[in-house]
Design a protein around this motif. Structure first.
Motif, PDB file in Angstrom:
ATOM      1  N   ILE A  10       0.849  -1.191   0.000  1.00  0.00           N
ATOM      2  CA  ILE A  10       0.000   0.000   0.000  1.00  0.00           C
ATOM      3  C   ILE A  10       0.886   1.244   0.000  1.00  0.00           C
ATOM      4  CG2 ILE A  10      -1.813   1.267   1.203  1.00  0.00           C
ATOM      5  CD1 ILE A  10      -2.695  -1.435   0.144  1.00  0.00           C
ATOM      6  N   PRO A  11       0.708   2.142  -0.948  1.00  0.00           N
ATOM      7  CA  PRO A  11       1.497   3.376  -0.964  1.00  0.00           C
ATOM      8  C   PRO A  11       1.255   4.183   0.315  1.00  0.00           C
ATOM      9  CG  PRO A  11       0.318   3.080  -3.033  1.00  0.00           C
ATOM     10  CD  PRO A  11      -0.227   2.063  -2.091  1.00  0.00           C
ATOM     11  N   THR A  12       2.313   4.778   0.812  1.00  0.00           N
ATOM     12  CA  THR A  12       2.198   5.567   2.044  1.00  0.00           C
ATOM     13  C   THR A  12       2.475   7.048   1.821  1.00  0.00           C
ATOM     14  OG1 THR A  12       4.504   5.070   2.603  1.00  0.00           O
ATOM     15  CG2 THR A  12       2.811   3.605   3.504  1.00  0.00           C
ATOM     16  N   THR A  13       2.821   7.419   0.605  1.00  0.00           N
ATOM     17  CA  THR A  13       3.050   8.827   0.283  1.00  0.00           C
ATOM     18  C   THR A  13       2.401   9.138  -1.058  1.00  0.00           C
ATOM     19  OG1 THR A  13       5.104   8.459  -0.946  1.00  0.00           O
ATOM     20  CG2 THR A  13       5.298   8.742   1.449  1.00  0.00           C
ATOM     21  N   ALA A  14       2.209  10.420  -1.308  1.00  0.00           N
ATOM     22  CA  ALA A  14       1.649  10.841  -2.594  1.00  0.00           C
ATOM     23  C   ALA A  14       2.561  10.417  -3.740  1.00  0.00           C
ATOM     24  CB  ALA A  14       1.439  12.350  -2.603  1.00  0.00           C
ATOM     25  N   ALA A  15       3.871  10.512  -3.533  1.00  0.00           N
ATOM     26  CA  ALA A  15       4.814  10.145  -4.584  1.00  0.00           C
ATOM     27  C   ALA A  15       4.705   8.661  -4.925  1.00  0.00           C
ATOM     28  CB  ALA A  15       6.236  10.493  -4.161  1.00  0.00           C
ATOM     29  N   GLU A  16       4.536   7.818  -3.915  1.00  0.00           N
ATOM     30  CA  GLU A  16       4.400   6.378  -4.167  1.00  0.00           C
ATOM     31  C   GLU A  16       3.110   6.077  -4.924  1.00  0.00           C
ATOM     32  OE1 GLU A  16       4.649   4.285  -0.493  1.00  0.00           O
ATOM     33  OE2 GLU A  16       6.784   4.703  -0.199  1.00  0.00           O
ATOM     34  N   LEU A  17       2.020   6.698  -4.516  1.00  0.00           N
ATOM     35  CA  LEU A  17       0.749   6.450  -5.181  1.00  0.00           C
ATOM     36  C   LEU A  17       0.761   6.979  -6.608  1.00  0.00           C
ATOM     37  CD1 LEU A  17      -2.119   5.340  -4.979  1.00  0.00           C
ATOM     38  CD2 LEU A  17      -2.851   7.570  -4.106  1.00  0.00           C
ATOM     39  N   ALA A  18       1.439   8.095  -6.837  1.00  0.00           N
ATOM     40  CA  ALA A  18       1.479   8.690  -8.172  1.00  0.00           C
ATOM     41  C   ALA A  18       2.041   7.721  -9.199  1.00  0.00           C
ATOM     42  CB  ALA A  18       2.303   9.976  -8.155  1.00  0.00           C
ATOM     43  N   ARG A  19       2.940   6.844  -8.792  1.00  0.00           N
ATOM     44  CA  ARG A  19       3.552   5.913  -9.737  1.00  0.00           C
ATOM     45  C   ARG A  19       2.579   4.831 -10.195  1.00  0.00           C
ATOM     46  NH1 ARG A  19       6.526   8.057 -12.659  1.00  0.00           N
ATOM     47  NH2 ARG A  19       7.450   6.064 -13.285  1.00  0.00           N
ATOM     48  N   TYR A  20       1.424   4.735  -9.569  1.00  0.00           N
ATOM     49  CA  TYR A  20       0.375   3.815 -10.007  1.00  0.00           C
ATOM     50  C   TYR A  20      -0.527   4.437 -11.076  1.00  0.00           C
ATOM     51  CZ  TYR A  20       0.991   0.561  -6.023  1.00  0.00           C
ATOM     52  OH  TYR A  20       1.469  -0.362  -5.119  1.00  0.00           O
ATOM     53  N   VAL A  21      -0.389   5.733 -11.309  1.00  0.00           N
ATOM     54  CA  VAL A  21      -1.449   6.484 -11.982  1.00  0.00           C
ATOM     55  C   VAL A  21      -1.217   6.668 -13.475  1.00  0.00           C
ATOM     56  CG1 VAL A  21      -2.627   8.724 -12.093  1.00  0.00           C
ATOM     57  CG2 VAL A  21      -2.081   7.698  -9.873  1.00  0.00           C
ATOM     58  N   ASP A  22      -2.278   6.349 -14.260  1.00  0.00           N
ATOM     59  CA  ASP A  22      -2.429   6.824 -15.626  1.00  0.00           C
ATOM     60  C   ASP A  22      -3.316   8.065 -15.539  1.00  0.00           C
ATOM     61  OD1 ASP A  22      -1.047   4.597 -16.531  1.00  0.00           O
ATOM     62  OD2 ASP A  22      -2.821   3.528 -17.228  1.00  0.00           O
ATOM     63  N   HIS A  23      -2.726   9.222 -15.682  1.00  0.00           N
ATOM     64  CA  HIS A  23      -3.409  10.517 -15.557  1.00  0.00           C
ATOM     65  C   HIS A  23      -4.198  10.737 -16.855  1.00  0.00           C
ATOM     66  CE1 HIS A  23      -4.094  14.455 -13.952  1.00  0.00           C
ATOM     67  NE2 HIS A  23      -3.235  15.102 -14.713  1.00  0.00           N
ATOM     68  N   THR A  24      -5.521  10.754 -16.753  1.00  0.00           N
ATOM     69  CA  THR A  24      -6.364  10.487 -17.914  1.00  0.00           C
ATOM     70  C   THR A  24      -7.213  11.670 -18.350  1.00  0.00           C
ATOM     71  OG1 THR A  24      -6.457   8.154 -17.276  1.00  0.00           O
ATOM     72  CG2 THR A  24      -8.191   8.943 -18.754  1.00  0.00           C
ATOM     73  N   LEU A  25      -7.266  11.872 -19.681  1.00  0.00           N
ATOM     74  CA  LEU A  25      -8.170  12.845 -20.285  1.00  0.00           C
ATOM     75  C   LEU A  25      -8.719  12.224 -21.571  1.00  0.00           C
ATOM     76  CD1 LEU A  25      -9.474  15.659 -20.433  1.00  0.00           C
ATOM     77  CD2 LEU A  25      -7.433  16.417 -21.690  1.00  0.00           C
ATOM     78  N   LEU A  26      -9.965  11.770 -21.513  1.00  0.00           N
ATOM     79  CA  LEU A  26     -10.593  11.121 -22.665  1.00  0.00           C
ATOM     80  C   LEU A  26     -11.914  11.774 -23.045  1.00  0.00           C
ATOM     81  CD1 LEU A  26      -9.854   7.416 -21.688  1.00  0.00           C
ATOM     82  CD2 LEU A  26      -8.737   8.741 -23.502  1.00  0.00           C
ATOM     83  N   LYS A  27     -12.161  12.973 -22.552  1.00  0.00           N
ATOM     84  CA  LYS A  27     -13.379  13.687 -22.902  1.00  0.00           C
ATOM     85  C   LYS A  27     -13.356  14.065 -24.381  1.00  0.00           C
ATOM     86  CE  LYS A  27     -14.145  15.736 -18.328  1.00  0.00           C
ATOM     87  NZ  LYS A  27     -14.259  17.004 -17.565  1.00  0.00           N
ATOM     88  N   PRO A  28     -14.471  13.880 -25.089  1.00  0.00           N
ATOM     89  CA  PRO A  28     -14.475  14.190 -26.522  1.00  0.00           C
ATOM     90  C   PRO A  28     -14.254  15.661 -26.832  1.00  0.00           C
ATOM     91  CG  PRO A  28     -16.687  13.634 -25.749  1.00  0.00           C
ATOM     92  CD  PRO A  28     -15.755  13.289 -24.638  1.00  0.00           C
ATOM     93  N   GLU A  29     -14.513  16.522 -25.876  1.00  0.00           N
ATOM     94  CA  GLU A  29     -14.343  17.955 -26.128  1.00  0.00           C
ATOM     95  C   GLU A  29     -12.940  18.450 -25.796  1.00  0.00           C
ATOM     96  OE1 GLU A  29     -16.267  17.693 -21.948  1.00  0.00           O
ATOM     97  OE2 GLU A  29     -16.236  16.569 -23.839  1.00  0.00           O
ATOM     98  N   ALA A  30     -12.037  17.561 -25.414  1.00  0.00           N
ATOM     99  CA  ALA A  30     -10.675  17.958 -25.059  1.00  0.00           C
ATOM    100  C   ALA A  30      -9.957  18.575 -26.254  1.00  0.00           C
ATOM    101  CB  ALA A  30      -9.897  16.755 -24.554  1.00  0.00           C
ATOM    102  N   THR A  31      -9.085  19.530 -25.958  1.00  0.00           N
ATOM    103  CA  THR A  31      -8.304  20.210 -26.986  1.00  0.00           C
ATOM    104  C   THR A  31      -6.822  19.884 -26.812  1.00  0.00           C
ATOM    105  OG1 THR A  31      -7.890  22.176 -25.639  1.00  0.00           O
ATOM    106  CG2 THR A  31      -9.960  22.116 -26.911  1.00  0.00           C
ATOM    107  N   ALA A  32      -6.029  20.265 -27.808  1.00  0.00           N
ATOM    108  CA  ALA A  32      -4.585  20.069 -27.705  1.00  0.00           C
ATOM    109  C   ALA A  32      -4.020  20.819 -26.503  1.00  0.00           C
ATOM    110  CB  ALA A  32      -3.903  20.526 -28.991  1.00  0.00           C
ATOM    111  N   ALA A  33      -4.551  22.001 -26.232  1.00  0.00           N
ATOM    112  CA  ALA A  33      -4.084  22.758 -25.065  1.00  0.00           C
ATOM    113  C   ALA A  33      -4.400  22.011 -23.776  1.00  0.00           C
ATOM    114  CB  ALA A  33      -4.736  24.144 -25.049  1.00  0.00           C
ATOM    115  N   ASP A  34      -5.560  21.362 -23.729  1.00  0.00           N
ATOM    116  CA  ASP A  34      -5.907  20.564 -22.550  1.00  0.00           C
ATOM    117  C   ASP A  34      -4.920  19.422 -22.359  1.00  0.00           C
ATOM    118  OD1 ASP A  34      -8.220  22.107 -22.081  1.00  0.00           O
ATOM    119  OD2 ASP A  34      -9.457  20.780 -23.322  1.00  0.00           O
ATOM    120  N   VAL A  35      -4.513  18.785 -23.453  1.00  0.00           N
ATOM    121  CA  VAL A  35      -3.563  17.678 -23.366  1.00  0.00           C
ATOM    122  C   VAL A  35      -2.195  18.172 -22.894  1.00  0.00           C
ATOM    123  CG1 VAL A  35      -2.323  15.930 -24.714  1.00  0.00           C
ATOM    124  CG2 VAL A  35      -4.783  16.258 -25.043  1.00  0.00           C
ATOM    125  N   THR A  36      -1.769  19.301 -23.400  1.00  0.00           N
ATOM    126  CA  THR A  36      -0.509  19.883 -22.923  1.00  0.00           C
ATOM    127  C   THR A  36      -0.571  20.130 -21.423  1.00  0.00           C
ATOM    128  OG1 THR A  36      -0.084  20.949 -25.051  1.00  0.00           O
ATOM    129  CG2 THR A  36       1.070  21.832 -23.130  1.00  0.00           C
TER     130      THR A  36
END
Length: 243
Positions: A10-36
């Protein structure tokens, strides 16, 4: 730290948990600026990857500049695409620089007991995604019963997948649950990764999924989840996963 019930770390810090994460943006209205902005936030938070729509893969790879991995989806979100179309979509994403591809199965085929069809679908995409790239299989677990979840996980493993994943986050049946994650983890037995995605919105949610066996988390509100550590000075007890 290890969960006493399941033995999972079990991660005990934010840094440890962050390594589990796929930071996701799949909204159809997303723009290139949003992805950046997604990439920059992900890099700041120290996540494993960003997950973006196929049309944004090349842009995300350029913005990431090697700081984090880039994942994308195929057959998304319905899975109701011919296997050769899914394979072509995945192959194009790899050409554009994707490190990982999350494909959606034909959930209706699974509900009808067509697990051989599910396996063939996954195998077609696996053939288009080189072995040095990661293939995750989205099974839409909330729309399946336990027997179907187990059978689909077995089909995905037989077809060469690297991960099984709970949900697209777009299905009306719902997203990830600790029960589904635990069942999927028990089925693949550490041979495949397990990604919990859809409805994981708080630190408690995230830690419960990891305790149940998730080795990756699909999050759109990553900053808020990780901020939970600062709010209470450390992780809260994970909810009982039932496993």
């Amino acid at each position: 730290m290890t969960d006493e019930r399941t033995g999972h770390p079990i991660p005990t810090t934010a840094a440890e948990l962050a390594r589990y994460v796929d930071h996701t943006l799949l909204k159809p209205e997303a723009t290139a600026a949003d992805v950046t902005a997604l990439v920059e936030e992900g890099a700041r938070l120290g996540v494993f990857s960003v997950c973006v729509s196929p049309t944004f893969v090349a842009h995300a790879v350029e913005a990431a500049a090697g700081r984090l991995a880039v994942a994308t989806v195929c057959g998304f979100p319905s899975g109701k695409h011919a296997s050769d179309i899914k394979a072509a979509e995945a192959a194009r994403s790899v050409v554009d620089g994707a490190d990982e591809v999350d494909m959606v199965i034909d959930v209706g085929a699974a509900r009808a007991g067509g697990f051989d069809l599910v396996q063939a679908d996954v195998a077609a995409v696996r053939a288009a995604v080189p072995g040095d790239k990661v293939l995750k299989v989205i099974i839409e677990s909330a729309a399946l019963d336990d027997e179907q979840v187990v059978a689909v996980c077995r089909a995905a493993e037989a077809a060469g997948a690297d991960f099984v994943k709970t949900s697209t986050g777009f299905h009306p049946a719902g997203g990830a649950s600790v029960h589904a994650v635990g069942l999927m983890s028990a089925t693949v037995g550490g041979r495949l990764g397990v990604k919990a995605s859809g409805g994981v919105r708080t630190l408690d949610d995230a830690l419960a999924m990891v305790a149940a066996g998730a080795t990756r988390l699909g999050l759109s509100g990553t900053a808020g989840v990780l901020a939970g550590f600062a709010e209470d000075g450390g992780p809260r007890p994970a909810a009982d996963s039932g496993y």
